[in-house]
Each structure stands twice: as C-alpha cells, then as structure tokens.
Design a protein around this motif. Sequence first.
Motif, PDB file in Angstrom:
ATOM      1  N   MET A 148       0.839  -1.186   0.000  1.00 29.63           N
ATOM      2  CA  MET A 148       0.000   0.000   0.000  1.00 29.63           C
ATOM      3  C   MET A 148       0.888   1.255   0.000  1.00 29.63           C
ATOM      4  O   MET A 148       1.886   1.325   0.686  1.00 29.63           O
ATOM      5  CB  MET A 148      -0.904  -0.011   1.242  1.00 29.63           C
ATOM      6  CG  MET A 148      -1.954   1.068   1.209  1.00 29.63           C
ATOM      7  SD  MET A 148      -3.268   0.730   2.389  1.00 29.63           S
ATOM      8  CE  MET A 148      -3.040   2.100   3.472  1.00 29.63           C
TER       9      MET A 148
ATOM     10  N   GLU B 290      -7.119   4.714   1.507  1.00 28.42           N
ATOM     11  CA  GLU B 290      -7.289   3.288   1.207  1.00 28.42           C
ATOM     12  C   GLU B 290      -7.137   3.085  -0.305  1.00 28.42           C
ATOM     13  O   GLU B 290      -7.308   4.031  -1.076  1.00 28.42           O
ATOM     14  CB  GLU B 290      -8.696   2.841   1.637  1.00 28.42           C
ATOM     15  CG  GLU B 290      -9.014   3.050   3.104  1.00 28.42           C
ATOM     16  CD  GLU B 290      -8.269   2.125   4.034  1.00 28.42           C
ATOM     17  OE1 GLU B 290      -7.749   1.093   3.562  1.00 28.42           O
ATOM     18  OE2 GLU B 290      -8.193   2.426   5.233  1.00 28.42           O
ATOM     19  N   PRO B 291      -6.871   1.857  -0.755  1.00 33.95           N
ATOM     20  CA  PRO B 291      -6.810   1.609  -2.199  1.00 33.95           C
ATOM     21  C   PRO B 291      -8.173   1.910  -2.851  1.00 33.95           C
ATOM     22  O   PRO B 291      -9.197   1.361  -2.441  1.00 33.95           O
ATOM     23  CB  PRO B 291      -6.476   0.121  -2.296  1.00 33.95           C
ATOM     24  CG  PRO B 291      -5.856  -0.233  -0.973  1.00 33.95           C
ATOM     25  CD  PRO B 291      -6.536   0.660   0.031  1.00 33.95           C
TER      26      PRO B 291
ATOM     27  N   ALA C  45      -9.451   1.141  -5.719  1.00 25.71           N
ATOM     28  CA  ALA C  45     -10.101   0.009  -6.409  1.00 25.71           C
ATOM     29  C   ALA C  45     -10.891  -0.873  -5.443  1.00 25.71           C
ATOM     30  O   ALA C  45     -11.823  -1.562  -5.857  1.00 25.71           O
ATOM     31  CB  ALA C  45      -9.048  -0.812  -7.155  1.00 25.71           C
ATOM     32  N   GLN C  46     -10.556  -0.807  -4.161  1.00 25.92           N
ATOM     33  CA  GLN C  46     -11.254  -1.620  -3.155  1.00 25.92           C
ATOM     34  C   GLN C  46     -12.359  -0.839  -2.441  1.00 25.92           C
ATOM     35  O   GLN C  46     -13.038  -1.384  -1.566  1.00 25.92           O
ATOM     36  CB  GLN C  46     -10.253  -2.137  -2.127  1.00 25.92           C
ATOM     37  CG  GLN C  46      -9.240  -3.089  -2.722  1.00 25.92           C
ATOM     38  CD  GLN C  46      -8.157  -3.452  -1.722  1.00 25.92           C
ATOM     39  OE1 GLN C  46      -8.317  -3.334  -0.520  1.00 25.92           O
ATOM     40  NE2 GLN C  46      -7.023  -3.906  -2.243  1.00 25.92           N
ATOM     41  N   HIS C  47     -12.523   0.442  -2.786  1.00 20.21           N
ATOM     42  CA  HIS C  47     -13.515   1.282  -2.110  1.00 20.21           C
ATOM     43  C   HIS C  47     -14.308   2.089  -3.133  1.00 20.21           C
ATOM     44  O   HIS C  47     -14.399   3.310  -3.051  1.00 20.21           O
ATOM     45  CB  HIS C  47     -12.816   2.204  -1.096  1.00 20.21           C
ATOM     46  CG  HIS C  47     -12.196   1.439   0.031  1.00 20.21           C
ATOM     47  ND1 HIS C  47     -12.912   1.030   1.125  1.00 20.21           N
ATOM     48  CD2 HIS C  47     -10.937   0.964   0.190  1.00 20.21           C
ATOM     49  CE1 HIS C  47     -12.115   0.334   1.931  1.00 20.21           C
ATOM     50  NE2 HIS C  47     -10.916   0.284   1.388  1.00 20.21           N
ATOM     51  N   THR C  48     -14.895   1.370  -4.084  1.00 22.00           N
ATOM     52  CA  THR C  48     -15.639   2.039  -5.157  1.00 22.00           C
ATOM     53  C   THR C  48     -16.901   2.730  -4.650  1.00 22.00           C
ATOM     54  O   THR C  48     -17.453   3.570  -5.349  1.00 22.00           O
ATOM     55  CB  THR C  48     -15.981   1.055  -6.284  1.00 22.00           C
ATOM     56  OG1 THR C  48     -16.705  -0.048  -5.732  1.00 22.00           O
ATOM     57  CG2 THR C  48     -14.709   0.560  -6.977  1.00 22.00           C
TER      58      THR C  48
ATOM     59  N   ALA D  10     -11.276   0.813 -12.804  1.00 24.85           N
ATOM     60  CA  ALA D  10     -11.161  -0.631 -13.007  1.00 24.85           C
ATOM     61  C   ALA D  10     -10.389  -0.962 -14.287  1.00 24.85           C
ATOM     62  O   ALA D  10      -9.738  -2.001 -14.369  1.00 24.85           O
ATOM     63  CB  ALA D  10     -12.551  -1.267 -13.052  1.00 24.85           C
TER      64      ALA D  10
ATOM     65  N   ARG E 254      -4.142   1.093 -11.521  1.00 25.84           N
ATOM     66  CA  ARG E 254      -5.211   1.359 -10.540  1.00 25.84           C
ATOM     67  C   ARG E 254      -4.752   1.165  -9.095  1.00 25.84           C
ATOM     68  O   ARG E 254      -5.256   1.815  -8.197  1.00 25.84           O
ATOM     69  CB  ARG E 254      -6.456   0.543 -10.837  1.00 25.84           C
ATOM     70  CG  ARG E 254      -6.301  -0.941 -10.635  1.00 25.84           C
ATOM     71  CD  ARG E 254      -7.592  -1.685 -11.000  1.00 25.84           C
ATOM     72  NE  ARG E 254      -7.332  -3.046 -11.364  1.00 25.84           N
ATOM     73  CZ  ARG E 254      -7.004  -3.452 -12.580  1.00 25.84           C
ATOM     74  NH1 ARG E 254      -6.879  -2.600 -13.555  1.00 25.84           N
ATOM     75  NH2 ARG E 254      -6.775  -4.723 -12.821  1.00 25.84           N
ATOM     76  N   ASP E 255      -3.760   0.294  -8.875  1.00 23.17           N
ATOM     77  CA  ASP E 255      -3.284   0.056  -7.509  1.00 23.17           C
ATOM     78  C   ASP E 255      -2.476   1.230  -6.969  1.00 23.17           C
ATOM     79  O   ASP E 255      -2.206   1.299  -5.770  1.00 23.17           O
ATOM     80  CB  ASP E 255      -2.461  -1.231  -7.442  1.00 23.17           C
ATOM     81  CG  ASP E 255      -3.318  -2.461  -7.714  1.00 23.17           C
ATOM     82  OD1 ASP E 255      -4.550  -2.394  -7.508  1.00 23.17           O
ATOM     83  OD2 ASP E 255      -2.764  -3.492  -8.150  1.00 23.17           O
TER      84      ASP E 255
END
Length: 181
Positions: free
Chosen positions: A1, A13-14, A16-19, A31, A36-37
């Motif tokens: 991270m 936070e990332p 892509a994991q919190h759309t 996406a 994206r990371d």
Amino acid sequence: MTTWTIAGTLTVEPAAQHTDLLAEPVAKALAALADRDAVGVAAIDAELADTAAFCEAYSSPLTASANCVVVAGKRSGEVRYAAALVLATTRADVNGVIKRRLDVRKASFAPMDEAVSLTGMEYGGITPVGLPADWPILIDKAVAEAPELVIGSGIRGSKLFIPGPVAAALPGAEVIDGLAR
C-alpha cells in the motif's frame, strides 16, 4: 500500500477496493486502469470538498491539490469540451492554450448543470478519471510531474490520491507545458 505524505489527517485506502467512495464513471474507469493500484481514496466531509476548505481541515498541502475544470467552446455550431487539470495554486489558461487546443473562437468554463450532466459526477468533485472518452484531458506539466496529488473522486464526499505520472497516462490525456499560469 502506498504511503501518502500529502494525506494530512486522512486515512487513504486503495481506491479500487472502495468504489463506494467514487462516482460510477470514476469506478468504471479506475477498473480499466493499468496503474489502478497506485490510486488511493479517502472519505471526507462533503461540506469540505472545496480545495481551500479541504486543505485547511485535513492538513493537506494546497501545493499538492489539483483542480479539474470542464471547458466548453463552439466552432461551426458544434460544442467542444475538454477537461483541464491544473495545480490548485495556478489557473488554467482557458482563453489562450485551451481555446487554441479546442480550435474555438472563445472558450469558457462549462455551466455547472451541463458539466454535472455530461460527466455523471458531482460539481466540486469532477475528476479527470472517468470523463467522456471523446474529451481531451489537458494536464499541466507541473501536475504530470508531481509525485503525489489530491484530486476529485466524482463525488464531494471523498478525494482521490494519485501520482502525477498516473494522471498523465489517463486515456485521452495530453500533457501541456504552460497550460496553467
């Protein structure tokens, strides 16, 4: 991270994991991004989304914030749109560089309701990630070279954290030296 030195008091936070913290077109575009990371997101108070208020409230440096503006101009009855991403400490050269790039007689900021309708994003949260595919995204060279930036997320209730080179690699992006004054 990624560790974001510009986050101030926020927890990033990332993205892509919190759309749930992104406007729908932003989540879809993210996406599809190869990097994206490298993009983070942080929830904020929507009342503090405006750049100066955001920076003061969350101890994030103004020099690391970039604003995305939607610009429109007409040529032969056709409206042409572009987005410009410039550091918050500068102003986009709308009636010079952008006007010439769009090849229009006069360029101006698109009306708020039009910008919101066309982007699917909230006013005050418009971001270059997820804009209509046929729009050029004009990015000031200083933005492209910034190691870390805070930009809109498509909604007023969060901010994206993105490296300048990742923003410069967005589909449709053009890096322009002197876009901002």
